[in-house]
Write an enzyme that holds these catalytic residues in place. Sequence first.
Site, PDB file in Angstrom:
ATOM      1  N   HIS A 125       0.890  -1.154  -0.033  1.00 45.59           N
ATOM      2  CA  HIS A 125       0.069   0.003  -0.107  1.00 45.59           C
ATOM      3  C   HIS A 125       1.185   1.533  -0.132  1.00 45.59           C
ATOM      4  O   HIS A 125       1.233   1.922   1.121  1.00 45.59           O
ATOM      5  CB  HIS A 125      -0.792   0.108   1.116  1.00 45.59           C
ATOM      6  CG  HIS A 125      -1.835  -1.313   1.362  1.00 45.59           C
ATOM      7  ND1 HIS A 125      -1.400  -2.357   1.638  1.00 45.59           N
ATOM      8  CD2 HIS A 125      -3.157  -1.137   0.924  1.00 45.59           C
ATOM      9  CE1 HIS A 125      -2.636  -3.075   1.374  1.00 45.59           C
ATOM     10  NE2 HIS A 125      -3.680  -2.558   0.904  1.00 45.59           N
ATOM     11  N   PRO A 151      -6.637  -5.047  10.690  1.00 43.31           N
ATOM     12  CA  PRO A 151      -8.038  -4.990  11.005  1.00 43.31           C
ATOM     13  C   PRO A 151      -8.377  -3.435  11.234  1.00 43.31           C
ATOM     14  O   PRO A 151      -8.215  -3.076  12.212  1.00 43.31           O
ATOM     15  CB  PRO A 151      -8.493  -5.957  12.124  1.00 43.31           C
ATOM     16  CG  PRO A 151      -7.259  -6.912  12.002  1.00 43.31           C
ATOM     17  CD  PRO A 151      -6.161  -6.049  11.723  1.00 43.31           C
ATOM     18  N   HIS A 193      -3.984   3.045  -3.748  1.00 42.52           N
ATOM     19  CA  HIS A 193      -4.205   2.760  -2.556  1.00 42.52           C
ATOM     20  C   HIS A 193      -3.485   1.440  -2.202  1.00 42.52           C
ATOM     21  O   HIS A 193      -2.769   1.197  -1.089  1.00 42.52           O
ATOM     22  CB  HIS A 193      -5.600   2.446  -2.369  1.00 42.52           C
ATOM     23  CG  HIS A 193      -6.081   1.970  -0.874  1.00 42.52           C
ATOM     24  ND1 HIS A 193      -6.009   2.613   0.135  1.00 42.52           N
ATOM     25  CD2 HIS A 193      -6.539   0.698  -0.476  1.00 42.52           C
ATOM     26  CE1 HIS A 193      -6.301   2.209   1.212  1.00 42.52           C
ATOM     27  NE2 HIS A 193      -6.474   0.838   0.863  1.00 42.52           N
ATOM     28  N   GLU A 216     -19.482  -4.054  23.131  1.00 43.97           N
ATOM     29  CA  GLU A 216     -18.504  -5.087  23.211  1.00 43.97           C
ATOM     30  C   GLU A 216     -17.356  -5.084  22.414  1.00 43.97           C
ATOM     31  O   GLU A 216     -16.205  -5.486  22.934  1.00 43.97           O
ATOM     32  CB  GLU A 216     -19.291  -6.394  22.902  1.00 43.97           C
ATOM     33  CG  GLU A 216     -20.614  -6.737  23.777  1.00 43.97           C
ATOM     34  CD  GLU A 216     -21.688  -6.054  23.697  1.00 43.97           C
ATOM     35  OE1 GLU A 216     -22.969  -6.354  24.310  1.00 43.97           O
ATOM     36  OE2 GLU A 216     -21.758  -5.362  22.454  1.00 43.97           O
ATOM     37  N   HIS A 240     -29.820 -15.780  23.451  1.00 43.64           N
ATOM     38  CA  HIS A 240     -28.919 -15.397  24.241  1.00 43.64           C
ATOM     39  C   HIS A 240     -27.946 -16.646  24.915  1.00 43.64           C
ATOM     40  O   HIS A 240     -27.428 -16.378  25.672  1.00 43.64           O
ATOM     41  CB  HIS A 240     -29.556 -14.770  25.714  1.00 43.64           C
ATOM     42  CG  HIS A 240     -30.020 -13.044  25.186  1.00 43.64           C
ATOM     43  ND1 HIS A 240     -30.577 -13.117  24.072  1.00 43.64           N
ATOM     44  CD2 HIS A 240     -29.609 -12.131  25.827  1.00 43.64           C
ATOM     45  CE1 HIS A 240     -30.632 -11.549  24.177  1.00 43.64           C
ATOM     46  NE2 HIS A 240     -30.122 -10.889  25.155  1.00 43.64           N
TER      47      HIS A 240
END
Length: 713
Positions: free
Chosen positions: A47, A136, A291, A448, A510
């Site tokens: 990149h 990530p 990119h 979370e 759940h």
Amino acid sequence: MPEPVRKQEGIKQLSSASLEWSDLDRQAVDVVRALAMDAVEKAGSGHPGTAMSLAPAAYLLFQRVLRHDPSDPKWAGRDRFVLSCGHSSLTLYIQLYLSGYGLTLDDLKALRQWGSLTPGHPEYGHTAGVETTTGPLGQGIGNAVGMAMAARRERGLFDPDAAPGTSPFDHMIWCFASEGDLEEGISHEVSALAGHQKLGNLAVVFDSNHISIEDDTQIALSEDIAKRYEAYGWHVLEVDWTKTGEYVEDVQALYAALEAARAETDRPTFIKLRTIIGWPAPNKQNTGKIHGSALGADEVAATKRVLGMDPDKSFDVPDEVLGHAREVVQRGRALRAEWDKGYQSWREANPERAELFDRISKRKLPEGWDKALPSFEIGSQVATRKASGEVLNALAPVLPELWGGSADLAESNNTTMKGEPSFIPDEYQTKEFPGNRYGRTLHFGIREHGMGAILNGIALHNGTRPYGGTFLVFSDYMRPSVRLAALMKLPVTYVWTHDSIGLGEDGPTHQPIEHLWALRAIPGLDVVRPADANETAAAWKAVLEHNDRPAGLALTRQNVPTLDGTGDPDAVARGGYVLQDASNGQPEVVIIGTGSEVQLAVEARTVLESQGIPTRVVSMPCVEWFREQDAAYKQTVLPPAVKARVAVEAGITMGWREFVGDAGEVLGLEHFGASAPYKTIYEQFGLTADRVVAAAKASLAKTGADKGETTGN
């Protein structure tokens, strides 16, 4: 006057901040661009575009703004730099090379190659100067928020009374982020919390270049990101290098913004920097092509001509440029020497806190700390989530480095240490949760994924031990962060409660079914499912004694009986152990259980023994710990000669065949749960002691041990 204009003028007013920017600095920035092109060209992939356009910003930060000492990358007083847009790894690698962190031109030439110090994305623990593993998108900004929170908590532990800016524990967290980082949902979670926490020690430089792999980001992005950060409560500044209609890299304006970020102590700072990706490549700048792929030889040559460089030379770094850039080492040493004076004065004035700092920085536990662990009466009925809460309460006085909280489930997760203040600006404390900026109880809100990345940042910063809680089923929301914790070998603890169909009435949405084995599939993550209260205390001990990996505690909502024999910390730390042996010491069948199903194994053993079948019960709270044991120990627990085996766990059965063998039986669930009282669900789904008995006999039959009886004529 519109807000963006006012803010731009605010930067102009600050532009009197002194910045010497010489021809050698400008030449060094162009060398950075050329190295980015050459490295990707040689690797054949990478990149280059962002590394080219961020070259002035990265060079400015490392040369003039960042407080760091390249000769000691782990200096405790350093600022931290997080490259959230980790795909632009060259943005960091080239600065580490120029600044003298130990990377060489050969390392840049080995970009993305086997065994190199310059992998495709920066990796923590692999390359000196890399503070966290990024790639990530969005994770890095979450780590930066965690680092900023950790810095504030550590200041509260070690030097709470110092005036702002005077403590050796005052420093900045700097982060570079891209559109991709800010499109990912995790960026909202962590940025909202950072604004709420008023983290004045955090600054994010947003590279607004309007380009991603799919070219112009207009195809998917139209929000006003600066206004979004204003809404979070951040201090927002804008530096636009395209505002004149020509592309002018106004380094002075960016420097003023960076200095304004350091001066702002009550809010995190967001600097929107408008750049053109791939500048000044004549044909590929401002396109998706630059990119994430090499420019090609012709475009590299053309760009070097624009820069006034020899197009026939690759990895060309003039001696005077490298010498000039390496002067930052002396600047860093001078900053370090000045810091050391204050640090030594602090140590002399605070010997007990200095001792605590030394211990925590080494992640060393204090002598006898485990004597504080609670024990529970055999036969008592205690949910393991409640037992975990009792452990945290007991450890609070002896382990000040241990801190954490929940994603808005504190009452369910039992993650709040009694009497400990919340980590919160004074004005946001509540009647239920009083606290202060240096508090201990974390409140992540219903975030979370953000919690996971923040926990990683806390663990990366300097040795405190964070934990975070939610329901086990919602570990799905935080899985990418958990995976990165395992990749970086960070001692983060997850308190995952409501671990099975045992949570009952909340129903299948759940009730985690596949989660235990899905998490066990992550290399380097310890998944610990204790059988009862005493095994929970022992599990916490084992988790805290590991400082090279994350662990997830899977804990029950429902009460489970406290069994005899579960309280041996050494046995629990082995991951699997003989809880109850066959009455004659020679088992014909072995039953393996985890968590709330161990009680079923114990009940089944009683029945089988009454029928003359010698039966052993093995509690296996942690598959990962058991796998680490030597072969001899594993054979003493699971004798190879005993082929009749049963594993019982309220989840999918995948993975248990490794332990029960071809003749074994596995009792679990291969479907989702239901909404009903938990005892009814266990009964209706066949997770009962009687079914364990039947499975044991079925396994015995497979081995030929079930001979039957004569029926007469």
